[in-house]
Design a protein around this motif. Structure first.
Motif, short mmCIF file in Angstrom:
data_model
loop_
_atom_site.label_atom_id
_atom_site.label_comp_id
_atom_site.label_asym_id
_atom_site.label_seq_id
_atom_site.Cartn_x
_atom_site.Cartn_y
_atom_site.Cartn_z
N LYS A 103 0.82 -1.21 0.00
CA LYS A 103 0.00 0.00 0.00
C LYS A 103 0.86 1.27 0.00
CE LYS A 103 -3.64 -2.53 0.17
NZ LYS A 103 -4.48 -2.66 -1.05
N THR A 104 2.17 1.11 0.27
CA THR A 104 3.05 2.27 0.31
C THR A 104 4.28 2.01 -0.53
OG1 THR A 104 4.23 1.48 2.26
CG2 THR A 104 2.27 2.83 2.65
N THR A 105 5.02 3.08 -0.78
CA THR A 105 6.26 2.95 -1.55
C THR A 105 7.27 2.09 -0.80
OG1 THR A 105 5.90 5.13 -2.54
CG2 THR A 105 8.13 4.22 -2.66
N GLU A 106 7.33 2.23 0.50
CA GLU A 106 8.27 1.42 1.29
C GLU A 106 7.94 -0.07 1.19
OE1 GLU A 106 6.76 4.09 2.26
OE2 GLU A 106 8.41 5.52 2.51
N GLN A 107 6.69 -0.41 1.19
CA GLN A 107 6.31 -1.82 1.06
C GLN A 107 6.68 -2.37 -0.31
OE1 GLN A 107 2.12 -1.85 2.00
NE2 GLN A 107 2.46 -1.74 4.22
N VAL A 108 6.48 -1.55 -1.35
CA VAL A 108 6.88 -1.98 -2.69
C VAL A 108 8.39 -2.21 -2.74
CG1 VAL A 108 6.97 -1.34 -5.13
CG2 VAL A 108 4.93 -0.83 -3.77
N GLU A 109 9.15 -1.29 -2.14
CA GLU A 109 10.61 -1.43 -2.12
C GLU A 109 11.04 -2.68 -1.34
OE1 GLU A 109 14.58 1.23 -0.95
OE2 GLU A 109 12.54 2.00 -0.57
N ALA A 110 10.35 -2.95 -0.22
CA ALA A 110 10.70 -4.14 0.56
C ALA A 110 10.40 -5.42 -0.22
CB ALA A 110 9.91 -4.12 1.87
N MET A 111 9.29 -5.46 -0.91
CA MET A 111 8.97 -6.64 -1.72
C MET A 111 9.96 -6.82 -2.86
SD MET A 111 4.78 -6.53 -1.81
CE MET A 111 4.70 -8.16 -2.55
N TRP A 112 10.41 -5.69 -3.46
CA TRP A 112 11.41 -5.79 -4.52
C TRP A 112 12.75 -6.30 -3.97
CZ3 TRP A 112 12.95 -6.38 -9.17
CH2 TRP A 112 14.24 -6.01 -9.55
N ALA A 113 13.17 -5.84 -2.80
CA ALA A 113 14.43 -6.31 -2.21
C ALA A 113 14.35 -7.80 -1.89
CB ALA A 113 14.72 -5.51 -0.93
N LEU B 91 7.61 -1.90 -11.09
CA LEU B 91 7.60 -0.70 -11.94
C LEU B 91 6.18 -0.23 -12.24
CD1 LEU B 91 10.44 -1.48 -14.52
CD2 LEU B 91 10.51 0.15 -12.62
N SER B 92 5.28 -1.16 -12.45
CA SER B 92 3.90 -0.79 -12.82
C SER B 92 3.03 -0.51 -11.61
CB SER B 92 3.28 -1.91 -13.66
OG SER B 92 3.21 -3.12 -12.90
N HIS B 93 3.55 -0.65 -10.40
CA HIS B 93 2.74 -0.44 -9.20
C HIS B 93 2.41 1.06 -9.04
CE1 HIS B 93 1.48 -0.56 -4.98
NE2 HIS B 93 1.33 -1.89 -5.16
N PRO B 94 1.21 1.38 -8.58
CA PRO B 94 0.83 2.80 -8.45
C PRO B 94 1.71 3.56 -7.46
CG PRO B 94 -1.10 1.39 -8.38
CD PRO B 94 0.08 0.50 -8.32
N ARG B 95 2.32 2.90 -6.48
CA ARG B 95 3.12 3.58 -5.46
C ARG B 95 4.62 3.60 -5.80
NH1 ARG B 95 -1.17 4.81 -4.96
NH2 ARG B 95 -2.58 4.63 -3.15
N CYS B 96 4.97 3.24 -7.04
CA CYS B 96 6.37 3.27 -7.47
C CYS B 96 6.74 4.70 -7.84
CB CYS B 96 6.58 2.34 -8.65
SG CYS B 96 8.29 2.31 -9.23
N THR B 97 7.70 5.28 -7.12
CA THR B 97 8.15 6.64 -7.38
C THR B 97 9.30 6.63 -8.35
OG1 THR B 97 9.68 6.56 -5.52
CG2 THR B 97 7.43 7.31 -5.06
N VAL B 98 9.70 7.83 -8.79
CA VAL B 98 10.83 7.95 -9.70
C VAL B 98 12.11 7.43 -9.06
CG1 VAL B 98 12.24 9.59 -11.02
CG2 VAL B 98 9.76 9.89 -10.90
N ALA B 99 12.29 7.73 -7.77
CA ALA B 99 13.49 7.26 -7.06
C ALA B 99 13.50 5.74 -6.96
CB ALA B 99 13.54 7.90 -5.67
N LEU B 100 12.35 5.17 -6.65
CA LEU B 100 12.29 3.71 -6.56
C LEU B 100 12.50 3.06 -7.91
CD1 LEU B 100 11.81 1.14 -4.97
CD2 LEU B 100 9.32 1.49 -5.25
N GLU B 101 11.94 3.69 -8.99
CA GLU B 101 12.15 3.15 -10.33
C GLU B 101 13.62 3.17 -10.69
OE1 GLU B 101 10.71 4.06 -14.93
OE2 GLU B 101 9.83 5.15 -13.23
N GLU B 102 14.32 4.27 -10.36
CA GLU B 102 15.76 4.35 -10.64
C GLU B 102 16.53 3.30 -9.86
OE1 GLU B 102 19.38 7.65 -10.52
OE2 GLU B 102 17.36 8.18 -9.88
N LYS B 103 16.17 3.15 -8.59
CA LYS B 103 16.84 2.13 -7.77
C LYS B 103 16.62 0.73 -8.34
CE LYS B 103 17.24 0.36 -3.06
NZ LYS B 103 17.23 -1.04 -3.48
N MET B 104 15.40 0.43 -8.78
CA MET B 104 15.12 -0.89 -9.34
C MET B 104 15.90 -1.11 -10.63
SD MET B 104 11.00 -1.13 -8.65
CE MET B 104 10.88 -2.71 -9.49
#
Length: 395
Positions: free
Chosen positions: A101-111, A127-140
Motif C-alpha cells: 500500500k506504500t512505496t516502502e512496502q513496494v521497495e521491501a517486496m522488490w528487495a 515498476l507498474s505499481h501505483p506507489r512506485c516513485t521515480v526514485a524507486l524506479e531508478e533504484k530498481m
C-alpha cells in the motif's frame, strides 16, 4: 513539474494519488531496456514482434531488442503487445504486489525478490505499481543492472562448469566402455569355463554310470557263480577243518618221533609193541613241587594228555586240560581259566582266538602263564620247571 515525457509519464504526486497501475509507455525510457531484456525471453520477443508485424522478422536478436525498446516509448501496437504479454506472463507477481500500500512496502517486496533471485516478474510488478516513485524506479533499474552482471558472471561460471562436466562425462563414458568391454570378456571367459566344467561333469557322470554297470554285472556274475557251487560255505568250513587236522597230524607225528627218542630200549622185540601202545611217563627231574595248585594245560596233543596228567600230578598239582578250541567248546575255556592257578599254553596247537583269550584272562587276573612254543613232553617239563621256580618253597 513532470519530466520531458510529461505527456506519457505522470508526476510522482499524481501517481501517489492514483490507484491505477502504470503501462509500459508510461515508464521512463531508462527502464524499457532492462524490462524488455529481463521480462521477455528472446524467442518469445521474436514471436511477439512477428505476430504484430504479420511476417517473419529477419533481424537478429539485438536489432529486435533495440526496436522493441524504441517502440515502448509511445503507445504503439508493439508496446500494446508487450503490455499484454507482461500482464499475462507475470499475473501472479502482480497479484502479490497488490498487497503493498506504500512505496516502502513496494521497495521491501522488490528487495526480497532480488534476494530470492526472482527478479523478472517482480521487476514488472514493481515498476507498474501505483506507489512506485521515480526514485524507486531508478533504484530498481540500478539493481536489475547489477543482477544482469551477476547473471552473466554466473552464466560464465556455469558454462565453465558445464564444459568441465561435459569433459568429465566424456571421460566417464570412455571408462564405462572400457569396463563394459572387460565385463564382456570376463563373461565370455566364464561362459567357456562353465561349458568346460559341464562337459567334465557329463564325462564323470558317464564314467560313474559305466562303473555302476560294471559293478552290477560283476555282482550278478558272483551270484551266478555262488549259485553254481552248491554248499559253498560248508565246503569252506570243511577245508578249514581239514587244514587243522593236517596240522594236528603233523604235530602228532613229531610227538611220536620225540617219544621214540626218549623211550629206553626194550629187552626184546615182543615187549616193544605193547609199550608203544600205552602212554609212557618220562621221568623229569623236578626238585620243587607245586603243592595244591591247579595247573591248566591249554593245547597240546590229545594222545599226550595222560602223560601231561602224570607229570603234573607227580609234582603235587591238580591237572586240567583244554585243547584250545579244536574240539572242546570255547565257552569251557573261560571256566577252566577261572579255576586254574597256573596256565601252561602250548601256542603251537591252539587257535588264535584261544591264545588271545588265555593271554587276556591271565593279564586281567594276574595269573602266571607260561607259553610253550613246541608241543612236546620236554617242553612241558621245562614250562613246569620255569613256573615252579617262581612258586614259594615249603618250609
Amino acid at each position: 513539474m513532470c519530466d520531458k515525457h510529461a505527456s506519457t509519464v505522470p508526476c510522482s504526486n499524481d501517481s501517489a494519488q492514483s490507484s491505477r497501475r502504470r503501462r509500459v509507455w508510461e515508464l521512463s525510457h531508462a527502464s524499457h531496456c532492462p524490462l524488455v531484456g529481463v521480462g521477455l525471453p528472446l524467442n518469445g520477443l521474436r514471436k511477439l514482434v512477428e505476430k504484430v508485424t504479420g511476417g517473419k522478422v529477419l533481424h537478429d536478436d539485438y536489432d529486435i531488442h533495440v526496436g522493441t525498446v524504441s517502440e515502448c516509448a509511445l503507445r504503439t501496437p508493439v508496446a500494446d503487445a508487450v503490455q499484454k504479454e507482461l500482464e499475462r506472463r507475470y499475473a501472479q507477481h502482480i497479484q502479490r504486489f497488490r498487497a503493498a500500500k506504500t512505496t516502502e512496502q513496494v521497495e521491501a517486496m522488490w528487495a526480497a525478490a532480488v534476494a530470492a533471485g526472482d527478479v523478472a516478474g517482480a521487476f514488472w510488478a514493481g515498476l507498474s505499481h501505483p506507489r512506485c516513485t521515480v526514485a524507486l524506479e531508478e533504484k530498481m533499474c540500478r539493481d536489475i543492472h547489477m543482477v544482469q552482471h551477476q547473471a552473466g558472471a554466473c552464466a560464465r561460471a556455469d558454462l565453465n562448469k558445464f564444459n568441465a562436466i561435459v569433459a568429465d562425462n566424456s571421460r566417464l563414458e570412455r571408462e564405462v566402455v572400457r569396463l563394459q568391454e572387460r565385463c564382456n570378456a570376463l563373461t565370455h571367459e566364464k561362459s567357456l569355463d562353465a561349458e568346460r566344467h559341464e562337459q567334465l561333469l557329463m564325462t564323470a557322470r558317464a564314467a560313474t554310470i559305466a562303473r555302476e554297470g560294471d559293478v552290477a554285472t560283476l555282482r550278478a556274475e558272483l551270484a551266478r557263480l555262488q549259485a553254481s557251487v552248491p554248499e559253498l560255505d560248508t565246503r569252506e568250513r570243511m577245508a578249514e577243518r581239514i587244514a587243522q587236522l593236517e596240522a594236528r597230524e603233523q604235530a602228532l607225528r613229531a610227538q611220536v618221533a620225540e617219544l621214540k627218542t626218549l623211550r629206553p630200549a626194550a629187552p626184546d622185540a615182543e615187549v616193544a609193541p605193547a609199550a608203544a601202545a600205552e602212554p609212557v611217563a618220562v621221568p623229569v627231574a623236578m626238585p620243587v613241587r607245586l603243592h595244591n595248585r591247579a595247573v591248566l594245560c591249554v593245547g597240546g596233543r590229545s594222545s599226550s594228555v595222560p602223560i601231561y596228567r602224570t607229570m603234573i600230578e607227580r609234582v603235587g598239582a591238580q591237572f586240567a586240560h583244554h585243547d584250545g578250541g579244536l574240539e572242546d567248546s570255547s565257552s569251557q575255556l573261560d571256566a577252566s581259566l577261572a579255576a586254574a592257578d597256573l596256565v601252561i599254553c602250548q601256542t603251537g596247537c591252539i587257535s588264535h582266538s584261544a591264545y588271545w583269550r588265555v593271554k587276556d584272562h591271565c593279564k586281567r587276573h594276574g595269573k602266571r602263564c607260561v607259553f610253550v612254543d613246541n608241543p612236546s613232553v620236554s617242553s612241558l617239563a621245562r614250562g613246569l620247571q620255569e613256573a615252579a621256580t617262581e612258586e614259594p618253597q615249603p618250609g
